[in-house]
Scaffold this motif. Sequence first.
Motif, PDB file in Angstrom:
ATOM      1  N   UNK A 144     -49.181 -37.843  48.677  1.00  0.00           N
ATOM      2  CA  UNK A 144     -50.491 -37.189  48.556  1.00  0.00           C
ATOM      3  C   UNK A 144     -51.244 -37.670  47.318  1.00  0.00           C
ATOM      4  N   UNK A 145     -52.562 -37.507  47.364  1.00  0.00           N
ATOM      5  CA  UNK A 145     -53.447 -37.962  46.274  1.00  0.00           C
ATOM      6  C   UNK A 145     -53.084 -37.280  44.959  1.00  0.00           C
ATOM      7  N   UNK A 191     -54.903 -27.486  47.342  1.00  0.00           N
ATOM      8  CA  UNK A 191     -53.951 -27.973  48.339  1.00  0.00           C
ATOM      9  C   UNK A 191     -53.962 -29.504  48.309  1.00  0.00           C
ATOM     10  N   UNK A 192     -52.981 -30.115  48.962  1.00  0.00           N
ATOM     11  CA  UNK A 192     -52.831 -31.566  48.863  1.00  0.00           C
ATOM     12  C   UNK A 192     -53.656 -32.303  49.922  1.00  0.00           C
TER      13      UNK A 192
END
Lengths: 161, 207
Positions: free
Chosen positions: A61-62, A94-95
Amino acid sequence: MTATEPVLVLGDVAEGDRLPSLQAAVTATTVVLGALATRDWRPMHHDKDFAVNRNGTRDIFLNTPNQAAWFERYVTDWTGPHGRLGRVTFRMLDSVFPGDTMVLDGAVSAISVDDTGCGWIGLDLTLSVGGDVKSTCTARVAVPVDDGDNPWRRRLEQWKP
Amino acid sequence: MSPAQSGPDVVAEVRALVGVPQYEEAGEFPVEQGYVWSMCAAVENGNPLFWDEDVAAELTGGPIAPPTMLSVWFRPHHWAPGRTEERLPLRVHFDLKERLGLPEAVMTDNTMTFHEPVRPGDVLRTRQILRSVSDLKRTKLGTGRFWVIDVEYANQRSELVGIESYTGFGYRRAGDEAEAVAGAGTAGAPGPASGAPGTASGPGMAP
């Protein structure tokens, strides 16, 4: 050399104005390029096995600094190169994963000129996926008050971010 | 006594550090133009300040780095010769967790303020300054304290280039009040780069 004209000056903007949305398809490459450019070597930003098995997420994830860079790009796409960020505040909710289409949106929350004559725009920004907000950001960006102004020339007590 | 209710002495000792610069250090490497391009390419940032020397010369007196890259210049290489210990970011945060006996922590807020532009070739210095430690608070995560830590960045001319301000919440989970002290928690140890949702169990919190 031709002088660069401001893309946006303070008088062009009104409170409540919305910035044009930016859509970007997130791929594993997006996540990895951003992680490496921000020198974030932790495995959940490049190793899917680690992210799934150790972090319990569905994918890599970012990372935060990458999201910050997306927000910066979003703001300066709108202001042009004269726009000078003074302050940003992030809240990650959140991701964001490969396969997501992220949408950046923003609205003008405040306009002011400080006691040094610097023009400021307050922005409320969101990064969302499928209508769910994943991150919020408030930004304060200086823009020229007229065609002859350039916030980047301000130094020391003339710059109050 | 439960560590979440640390004695007045410990709290007073910790609060004596408010405003005192700690952990001053220099970056491992100078600010690099290559990283500026890599960052802009990663997010497709076409701002001519970073790509067109003439525009940069005219508007910013020469090339600069994107302001939001502030913390990038302090993340160490993945490996360096002779290094034996991992360099931990935001040491003051981990010190507070340990001294106050709060095994869990989350970052609730991150603000960056930008001053003098950062330029390729700059060698930055950083220091951490505790700004405040709250009284005990009960939240849905547990009971603990909020604190604010500023990370200041300056260039080789000692000009302030930016400040990152972190709000942390160190806590003991509800129901864990009787648990033994410190060191227990591994979840919720976000470094500045965490990229994580604001819950203790959320993805990205534990390295």
